[in-house]
Design a protein around this motif. Structure first.
Motif, PDB file in Angstrom:
ATOM      1  N   VAL A  62       0.835  -1.216   0.000  1.00 49.12           N
ATOM      2  CA  VAL A  62       0.000   0.000   0.000  1.00 49.12           C
ATOM      3  C   VAL A  62       0.861   1.254   0.000  1.00 49.12           C
ATOM      4  CG1 VAL A  62      -1.943  -1.179   1.096  1.00 49.12           C
ATOM      5  CG2 VAL A  62      -0.209  -0.085   2.526  1.00 49.12           C
ATOM      6  N   LEU A  63       2.058   1.189   0.623  1.00 53.94           N
ATOM      7  CA  LEU A  63       2.951   2.349   0.570  1.00 53.94           C
ATOM      8  C   LEU A  63       3.410   2.620  -0.861  1.00 53.94           C
ATOM      9  CD1 LEU A  63       5.234   1.870   3.725  1.00 53.94           C
ATOM     10  CD2 LEU A  63       3.433   3.569   3.399  1.00 53.94           C
ATOM     11  N   LYS A  64       3.722   1.551  -1.573  1.00 53.23           N
ATOM     12  CA  LYS A  64       4.208   1.712  -2.946  1.00 53.23           C
ATOM     13  C   LYS A  64       3.145   2.344  -3.837  1.00 53.23           C
ATOM     14  CE  LYS A  64       7.005  -0.748  -6.327  1.00 53.23           C
ATOM     15  NZ  LYS A  64       7.658  -2.033  -6.665  1.00 53.23           N
ATOM     16  N   LYS A  65       1.871   2.059  -3.544  1.00 56.81           N
ATOM     17  CA  LYS A  65       0.786   2.626  -4.347  1.00 56.81           C
ATOM     18  C   LYS A  65       0.659   4.130  -4.150  1.00 56.81           C
ATOM     19  CE  LYS A  65      -1.953  -1.622  -4.480  1.00 56.81           C
ATOM     20  NZ  LYS A  65      -3.234  -2.285  -4.091  1.00 56.81           N
ATOM     21  N   ARG A  66       1.172   4.642  -3.016  1.00 58.17           N
ATOM     22  CA  ARG A  66       1.106   6.075  -2.748  1.00 58.17           C
ATOM     23  C   ARG A  66       2.226   6.848  -3.441  1.00 58.17           C
ATOM     24  NH1 ARG A  66      -3.821   7.583  -1.252  1.00 58.17           N
ATOM     25  NH2 ARG A  66      -4.672   6.202   0.378  1.00 58.17           N
ATOM     26  N   LEU A  67       3.158   6.120  -4.068  1.00 63.49           N
ATOM     27  CA  LEU A  67       4.297   6.766  -4.720  1.00 63.49           C
ATOM     28  C   LEU A  67       4.160   6.738  -6.238  1.00 63.49           C
ATOM     29  CD1 LEU A  67       7.177   5.233  -2.575  1.00 63.49           C
ATOM     30  CD2 LEU A  67       6.101   7.477  -2.295  1.00 63.49           C
ATOM     31  N   ARG A  68       4.926   7.610  -6.872  1.00 59.63           N
ATOM     32  CA  ARG A  68       4.978   7.621  -8.334  1.00 59.63           C
ATOM     33  C   ARG A  68       5.963   6.552  -8.816  1.00 59.63           C
ATOM     34  NH1 ARG A  68       7.116  13.607  -8.609  1.00 59.63           N
ATOM     35  NH2 ARG A  68       8.486  12.528  -7.146  1.00 59.63           N
ATOM     36  N   GLU A  96      11.565  -0.865   9.249  1.00 60.75           N
ATOM     37  CA  GLU A  96      12.008   0.436   8.751  1.00 60.75           C
ATOM     38  C   GLU A  96      11.968   0.462   7.222  1.00 60.75           C
ATOM     39  OE1 GLU A  96      15.892   0.979  10.304  1.00 60.75           O
ATOM     40  OE2 GLU A  96      15.198   1.738  12.253  1.00 60.75           O
ATOM     41  N   PHE A  97      11.388   1.530   6.684  1.00 59.61           N
ATOM     42  CA  PHE A  97      11.305   1.741   5.241  1.00 59.61           C
ATOM     43  C   PHE A  97      11.841   3.133   4.932  1.00 59.61           C
ATOM     44  CE2 PHE A  97       8.049  -1.274   6.389  1.00 59.61           C
ATOM     45  CZ  PHE A  97       8.072  -2.221   5.380  1.00 59.61           C
ATOM     46  N   ALA A  98      12.165   3.371   3.676  1.00 61.07           N
ATOM     47  CA  ALA A  98      12.599   4.695   3.242  1.00 61.07           C
ATOM     48  C   ALA A  98      12.140   4.915   1.807  1.00 61.07           C
ATOM     49  CB  ALA A  98      14.116   4.830   3.341  1.00 61.07           C
ATOM     50  N   ALA A  99      11.898   6.185   1.472  1.00 61.09           N
ATOM     51  CA  ALA A  99      11.416   6.511   0.121  1.00 61.09           C
ATOM     52  C   ALA A  99      12.154   7.735  -0.392  1.00 61.09           C
ATOM     53  CB  ALA A  99       9.912   6.751   0.131  1.00 61.09           C
ATOM     54  N   ILE A 100      12.541   7.704  -1.667  1.00 58.88           N
ATOM     55  CA  ILE A 100      13.166   8.842  -2.349  1.00 58.88           C
ATOM     56  C   ILE A 100      12.104   9.492  -3.222  1.00 58.88           C
ATOM     57  CG2 ILE A 100      14.978   9.579  -3.917  1.00 58.88           C
ATOM     58  CD1 ILE A 100      16.514   7.029  -3.164  1.00 58.88           C
ATOM     59  N   LEU A 101      11.834  10.777  -2.959  1.00 59.29           N
ATOM     60  CA  LEU A 101      10.832  11.524  -3.719  1.00 59.29           C
ATOM     61  C   LEU A 101      11.561  12.564  -4.555  1.00 59.29           C
ATOM     62  CD1 LEU A 101       8.244  12.104  -0.829  1.00 59.29           C
ATOM     63  CD2 LEU A 101       8.455  10.134  -2.353  1.00 59.29           C
ATOM     64  N   SER A 102      11.684  12.326  -5.843  1.00 60.02           N
ATOM     65  CA  SER A 102      12.403  13.260  -6.710  1.00 60.02           C
ATOM     66  C   SER A 102      11.493  14.406  -7.139  1.00 60.02           C
ATOM     67  CB  SER A 102      12.934  12.522  -7.943  1.00 60.02           C
ATOM     68  OG  SER A 102      11.868  11.942  -8.663  1.00 60.02           O
ATOM     69  N   HIS A 103      12.115  15.604  -7.246  1.00 64.00           N
ATOM     70  CA  HIS A 103      11.400  16.802  -7.726  1.00 64.00           C
ATOM     71  C   HIS A 103      10.158  17.102  -6.872  1.00 64.00           C
ATOM     72  CE1 HIS A 103      13.987  16.826 -11.227  1.00 64.00           C
ATOM     73  NE2 HIS A 103      13.704  15.539 -11.419  1.00 64.00           N
ATOM     74  N   VAL A 112      11.378   5.954  -5.367  1.00 63.55           N
ATOM     75  CA  VAL A 112      12.030   4.703  -4.969  1.00 63.55           C
ATOM     76  C   VAL A 112      11.656   4.388  -3.521  1.00 63.55           C
ATOM     77  CG1 VAL A 112      14.214   3.496  -4.635  1.00 63.55           C
ATOM     78  CG2 VAL A 112      13.954   5.134  -6.518  1.00 63.55           C
ATOM     79  N   LEU A 113      11.161   3.153  -3.304  1.00 63.28           N
ATOM     80  CA  LEU A 113      10.806   2.697  -1.967  1.00 63.28           C
ATOM     81  C   LEU A 113      11.671   1.494  -1.612  1.00 63.28           C
ATOM     82  CD1 LEU A 113       8.889   2.858   0.505  1.00 63.28           C
ATOM     83  CD2 LEU A 113       7.386   1.248  -0.698  1.00 63.28           C
ATOM     84  N   GLY A 114      12.242   1.479  -0.395  1.00 62.69           N
ATOM     85  CA  GLY A 114      13.068   0.364   0.020  1.00 62.69           C
ATOM     86  C   GLY A 114      12.817  -0.005   1.468  1.00 62.69           C
TER      87      GLY A 114
END
Length: 694
Positions: free
Chosen positions: A589-595, A607-614, A599-601
């Motif tokens: 469900v977290l991945k669905k919230r991202l473009r 513990e998770f982390a996400a890179i949100l570009s621009h 990048v989600l890892g």
């Protein structure tokens, strides 16, 4: 009176007979020397030819030994391979040191000796090197017999063709020396014969005048017959054809009968154009015109002149011819020697196919790259016009068209007339791929339009194809895919090509299996085995790449550090299996919230982390807020139990907070802990001295 005549003629007869006897003995030894010289020259040339033929067989046996899976058959091939190597070595020793059993004198001319032992050819070293590599391959253990074997690669390299070329140069030199030697012997023979004739004429003037005319006529016939017979004997291993300047065939030896299928009475007095195609005849005519312009007393040769021959039944095949001219009774006559090189070209083609495919497998990094290059190589080498690769999905039992080459473009493949996939279960659909799948063997149809039930008739007619050839890609009895080739021409089935492609299909299958295993290992090394997200190492690599690109292009973005609240309670209360299921669900469900560009890892544990570009500050806050709400909604209950799992998220901005990956992660981590201190189920932005809860 009779006695007086006898008495007077006795001394003359005795002298005449003595002279005739001496001249006859001289003629005998001259002729014997000619024959002996020709036999020795023929033996030397045949031994060298044998070396050339066996050297080519070494390459064929090498491939057969490596590609054969049956141990018994491989051992039999190994023994034949060693016998071939011994035969080459025996012939080489006989040529260099002599061998009476082979009629080899062991005496090399200075020119040939230079070719054998001096640069640039140094044929003796080439042969010993080649035999050493061949023996090394023959004695290799089974575990080392593979397409990457260095000895095999050496044998299949350009060295083999260089060795054959060197042998051809030696053969040409031997033929040249044989011809020069024969010319000298002919001069000697003619000199002895001339002296004999002159003596006979003098004697005949006094004793045999009534028989002089008859003797002269028979001598001329004997000379013509001897010259003609000598030409045939010198070239008995190849087709010998003589024809006039008007292109009318005069003679046709048995070897030519075997090559072209004509009996002598069917082709003699017919034009030479009946034996070769129109295009080849024009080339031959051009060469003949050039020879006519040369000195009438010279002999002109065309060595290794390749043309298309034409059999009696109309079959077209490649031949190699040599052309020379001579004068007979004042008329210009051409002597043409021909050799059928069909099998030689076929062997070369089969070797080239195996070499090209092996080269592709050695150089390619991915299965997709490999299939496209193999399609190109197969069509280009075999002379086919288009090709497809069908990849088998073993889970769904469906063949998908993954690659195409030639006229079968993506537009045609996407056409409704041509299927993009073929269903194989429960019963394979009709067509070539279905047939290959069922039999797991190559299939060849010379003219597919003659097949009444062909399911591709429409597309085949649209593209103008006739022949179809397909072979499976198999590894350990498991079908992995099918290569399918098309040709505009009607292509008759070639069983040897079928066997070669069947073997290559297994090699390609092994390559595919190895690449799939490597991709799986690479995936395991970079992804979390539970959630299939990037693991910490790969996530940090992606972060480094993103930061480098951001520094280069002046971009901005955000890093989210996500930690699940109360997750230990789930593991302790409901078990690790339930905890794993919850982690998989939340990661989904977290991945669905991202473009797609984000990048989600999973960094470890919960513990998770996400890179949100621009993304600027407000956009990052919006995403973090949605994630908090999503986890709260999807993590509160698991299998009907209240888990109270929520998320605390820390936000670090680039380049505001840091431009270094470790520092940026540390900033986001500190912001996450600050969110936990504020009561969890929320998010915070790192502010350096002060963390602001929003």
């Amino acid at each position: 009176m009779k006695n007086v005549f006898t008495s007077k003629m006795t001394l003359k007869y005795s002298i005449a007979l003595g002279i005739i006897a001496i001249l006859s003995i001289a003629s005998y030894f001259t002729l014997n020397k000619v024959i002996s010289s020709q036999e020795t020259s023929a033996a030397v040339i045949n031994a060298t030819n044998k070396q050339r033929f066996l050297s080519q067989n070494v390459a064929i046996y090498s491939l057969c030994i490596v590609n054969t899976q049956n141990i018994t058959q491989r051992e039999a091939l190994r023994q034949e391979f060693l016998q071939t190597i011994d035969a080459i070595e025996q012939a080489h020793k006989g040529l260099v040191y002599g061998d009476q059993s082979m009629n080899l004198p062991g005496k090399l001319s200075p020119q040939v000796h230079t070719m054998y032992f001096d640069q640039p050819l140094n044929l003796d070293a080439q042969i010993h090197h080649y035999l050493a590599e061949a023996r090394a391959l023959a004695n290799e253990p089974l575990t080392e017999l593979n397409p990457s074997n260095t000895h095999l690669l050496f044998i299949l390299s350009d060295f083999t063709s260089d060795l054959v070329d060197s042998l051809n140069l030696v053969i040409n030199q031997l033929q040249k020396e044989s011809e020069e030697k024969n010319k000298k012997l002919q001069v000697l023979e003619l000199s002895v014969l001339g002296t004999t004739l002159l003596t006979l004429l003098i004697i005949a003037f006094y004793l045999f005048r009534p028989m002089a005319k008859k003797i002269k006529q028979e001598s001329l016939k004997l000379l013509r017959s001897e010259a003609h017979t000598r030409l045939i004997i010198d070239n008995a291993m190849e087709g010998i054809i003589t024809f006039s300047q008007e292109d009318t065939i005069h003679s046709f030896n048995p070897a030519a009968v075997k090559i072209f299928g004509y009996q002598p009475h069917e082709i003699i007095d017919k034009p030479v154009s009946a034996l070769i195609t129109k295009t080849s005849y024009r080339k031959l005519s051009d060469y003949i015109k050039k020879t006519v312009k040369t000195d009438d007393n010279s002999t002109s040769h065309l060595i290794a002149f390749e043309v298309e021959g034409k059999c009696k039944d109309g079959t077209i095949f490649p031949v190699e011819l040599s052309l020379s001219k001579f004068h007979q009774e004042g008329n210009l006559v051409y002597l043409m020697t021909v050799r059928d090189i069909t099998e030689q070209k076929n062997v070369k083609q089969r070797l080239k196919i195996q070499y090209e495919v092996t080269k592709v497998l050695a150089a390619s990094k991915t299965v997709e790259e490999t299939t496209k290059k193999i399609l190109h190589s197969l069509c280009d080498t075999l002379g086919w016009d288009a090709g497809l690769f069908w990849q088998l999905d073993n889970k769904t039992n469906v063949l998908f068209c993954k690659e195409s080459w030639g006229e079968l473009s993506e537009t045609i493949i996407s056409d409704t007339l041509f299927p993009k996939h073929i269903t194989l279960s429960p019963v394979p659909e009709e067509g070539i791929p279905g047939t290959v799948y069922s039999s797991k063997k190559p299939t060849w149809i010379p003219d597919i339009l003659s097949e009444p039930d062909c399911r591709y008739n429409v597309i085949i007619k649209k593209c103008g194809f006739h022949a179809v050839f397909a072979f499976p890609v198999i590894c350990s009895e498991e079908m992995m895919g099918i290569f399918e080739l098309y040709s505009h021409k009607i292509q008759q089935t070639d069983e040897k090509i079928l066997n070669v492609m069947n073997t290559l299909g297994n090699h390609i299958g092994q390559f595919f299996m190895r690449k799939h295993s490597e991709e799986q290992l690479e995936h395991l090394a970079t992804h979390d085995t539970l959630t299939n997200l990037y693991n910490r190492r790969r996530f940090e690599e992606e972060l480094e790449i993103w930061l480098a690109n951001s520094r280069r292009y002046g971009a901005y973005g955000a890093l989210l550090f996500i930690d699940l609240d109360n997750f230990k309670y789930v593991n302790d209360t409901f078990g690790h299996k339930t905890g794993d299921e919850l982690l998989v669900h939340i990661s989904s469900v977290l991945k669905k919230r991202l473009r797609e560009s984000d990048v989600l890892g999973r960094l470890g544990g919960d513990e998770f982390a996400a890179i949100l570009s621009h993304m600027d500050k407000n956009q990052a806050i919006s995403v973090a807020k949605q994630m908090v709400e999503t986890v709260h909604h999807h993590g509160m209950f698991t299998n009907g139990h209240n888990t109270d799992v929520t998320a605390s998220i820390g936000i670090a901005l680039y380049p505001d907070h840091s431009t270094i990956a470790d520092f940026l992660i540390s900033c986001a981590d500190q912001a996450m802990y600050h969110a936990k201190e504020k009561g969890r189920n929320g998010y915070c932005i790192f502010s350096g001295k002060i963390n602001h809860n929003t």
